[in-house]
Design a protein around this motif. Structure first.
Motif, PDB file in Angstrom:
ATOM      1  N   SER A   7      41.777  47.203  53.467  1.00 34.50           N
ATOM      2  CA  SER A   7      41.819  48.476  52.684  1.00 34.50           C
ATOM      3  C   SER A   7      40.988  48.576  51.163  1.00 34.50           C
ATOM      4  CB  SER A   7      42.812  49.436  52.939  1.00 34.50           C
ATOM      5  OG  SER A   7      44.033  49.150  51.944  1.00 34.50           O
ATOM      6  N   GLY A   8      41.212  50.145  51.182  1.00 33.81           N
ATOM      7  CA  GLY A   8      40.125  50.061  49.770  1.00 33.81           C
ATOM      8  C   GLY A   8      38.471  50.156  50.119  1.00 33.81           C
ATOM      9  N   GLY A   9      37.698  49.825  50.938  1.00 38.79           N
ATOM     10  CA  GLY A   9      36.684  50.118  50.785  1.00 38.79           C
ATOM     11  C   GLY A   9      35.814  51.302  50.759  1.00 38.79           C
ATOM     12  N   GLY A  10      34.555  51.840  50.694  1.00 41.26           N
ATOM     13  CA  GLY A  10      34.090  52.916  50.320  1.00 41.26           C
ATOM     14  C   GLY A  10      32.257  53.409  49.770  1.00 41.26           C
ATOM     15  N   THR A  19      39.233  50.447  43.735  1.00 35.18           N
ATOM     16  CA  THR A  19      40.181  48.826  43.669  1.00 35.18           C
ATOM     17  C   THR A  19      40.740  48.784  44.883  1.00 35.18           C
ATOM     18  OG1 THR A  19      41.650  50.293  41.802  1.00 35.18           O
ATOM     19  CG2 THR A  19      42.549  48.012  43.094  1.00 35.18           C
ATOM     20  N   LEU A  20      40.533  47.776  45.792  1.00 37.55           N
ATOM     21  CA  LEU A  20      41.275  47.077  46.573  1.00 37.55           C
ATOM     22  C   LEU A  20      42.385  46.229  46.922  1.00 37.55           C
ATOM     23  CD1 LEU A  20      36.647  45.670  48.099  1.00 37.55           C
ATOM     24  CD2 LEU A  20      37.653  47.925  48.253  1.00 37.55           C
ATOM     25  N   GLN A  81      40.541  44.628  41.185  1.00 36.76           N
ATOM     26  CA  GLN A  81      39.569  45.746  40.881  1.00 36.76           C
ATOM     27  C   GLN A  81      38.558  45.816  40.199  1.00 36.76           C
ATOM     28  OE1 GLN A  81      42.291  48.154  37.841  1.00 36.76           O
ATOM     29  NE2 GLN A  81      40.174  49.288  37.120  1.00 36.76           N
ATOM     30  N   ILE A  82      37.374  46.633  40.447  1.00 40.19           N
ATOM     31  CA  ILE A  82      36.228  46.307  40.172  1.00 40.19           C
ATOM     32  C   ILE A  82      34.943  47.686  39.703  1.00 40.19           C
ATOM     33  CG2 ILE A  82      33.478  45.233  40.985  1.00 40.19           C
ATOM     34  CD1 ILE A  82      35.140  45.196  43.236  1.00 40.19           C
TER      35      ILE A  82
END
Length: 131
Positions: A7-10, A19-20, A81-82
């Motif tokens: 989860s956490g994409g967008g 942060t995924l 985290q990117i």
């Protein structure tokens, strides 16, 4: 049963951070490694970062300085985290797991950034970075 759920994409803007998350399963006292991979249509799945049960980590050379991998063993959550996102970071991001494995050396960890080292995969979460 080993199940991974990302989860956490967008959709984000260039320069943003993201942060995924990935929930994973494990068994008591069993070694394992967890990895993040990404893929764009028509290209091979690329290793981003990986971590083993003892929290030893490896990050792809092209992403060092922008990516952090970590996990919480209490609730079996893996994070990626990117920072300073770029349009070329646009991809489907997958978490993956392999049981009975760990990092025996830095070279071994780098070798285990290959998708073929992992048997279990999540469904992926899309990250789209706009300029």
């Amino acid at each position: 049963e080993i199940e991974l759920v990302e989860s956490g994409g967008g959709s984000v803007q260039e320069g943003d951070s993201l942060t995924l998350s990935c929930t994973f399963s494990t068994y008591a006292n069993m070694r394992y490694i967890l990895g993040w991979f990404r893929q764009v249509p028509g290209k091979e799945r690329e290793g981003v970062a990986a971590i083993d049960r003892a929290d030893r980590t490896v990050v792809a050379d092209s992403l060092k300085g922008r990516v952090t991998i970590s996990k919480n063993n209490a609730n079996n959550t893996l994070w990626l985290q990117i920072n300073s996102l770029k349009p070329e970071d646009t991809a489907m991001y997958y978490c993956a797991q392999e049981m009975g494995s760990e990092f025996y050396s830095d070279d071994d960890a780098r070798r285990k950034l290959a998708a073929g080292m992992y048997a279990y995969w999540g469904q992926g979460t899309q990250v789209t970075v706009s300029s």
